[in-house]
Design an enzyme around this catalytic site. Structure first.
Site: not given
Ligand code: DQA
Length: 148
Positions: A23, A76, A89, A102, A104, A113
């Protein structure tokens, strides 16, 4: 003044110390301050919100949905993006476009994911560009270029 909402889901408050190899090393506070500075230079307001609780995220989206000057939302959803119908919703209530961000690249990680309950509603999705993804989304929503 037009403004953009930035909604951050569970565990994003511990950015900087949470798996920095995935991250990044920027803290949540640095992310927040960076977005405020960027919004200022774009001439829009910004409200940055984070919660570890699904209901609080839903409450905030509902509140933003009633705001006449809201120009866009960055979401996010963190882990809730993969699971939460309630968050989906609530996103559907928004009167403005939203961009799913995101940090990542979720497509390059665990298979669970790769599912997002928000992506088909989003104006666009940015994944894998770290903090820059938020900045790009903010600029997009502030400028609203007329792209198909
Ligand atoms: C995330 C990716 C998600 O899969 C993960 O649960 C996160 C962060 C990201 O910013 O890369 O908490 O949303």
């Amino acid at each position: 003044m037009r403004w953009i909402g930035v909604l951050n889901g569970p565990n994003l408050n511990v950015l900087g110390t949470r798996q920095p190899e995935i991250y990044g090393s920027a803290t949540y506070e640095q992310l927040r301050l960076g977005l405020q500075g960027k919004a200022g230079s774009l001439g829009v307001g910004v409200e940055v919100f984070q919660s570890n609780h699904e209901g609080e995220l839903v409450d905030r989206l509902q509140a933003w949905s009633a705001e006449p000057d809201i120009a866009g939302v960055i979401v996010n959803p963190a882990g809730l993006g993969h699971t939460s119908v309630a968050l989906r919703d609530a996103c559907e209530l928004l009167p403005c476009p939203f961009v799913e961000v995101h940090l990542s690249n979720v497509a390059a990680r665990e298979p669970f994911r790769r599912t997002s309950l928000l992506s088909d509603l989003a104006r666009g999705v940015v994944s894998g560009l770290g903090v820059f993804g938020y900045e790009a989304a903010l600029e997009f929503l502030a400028r609203r270029p007329d792209v198909p």
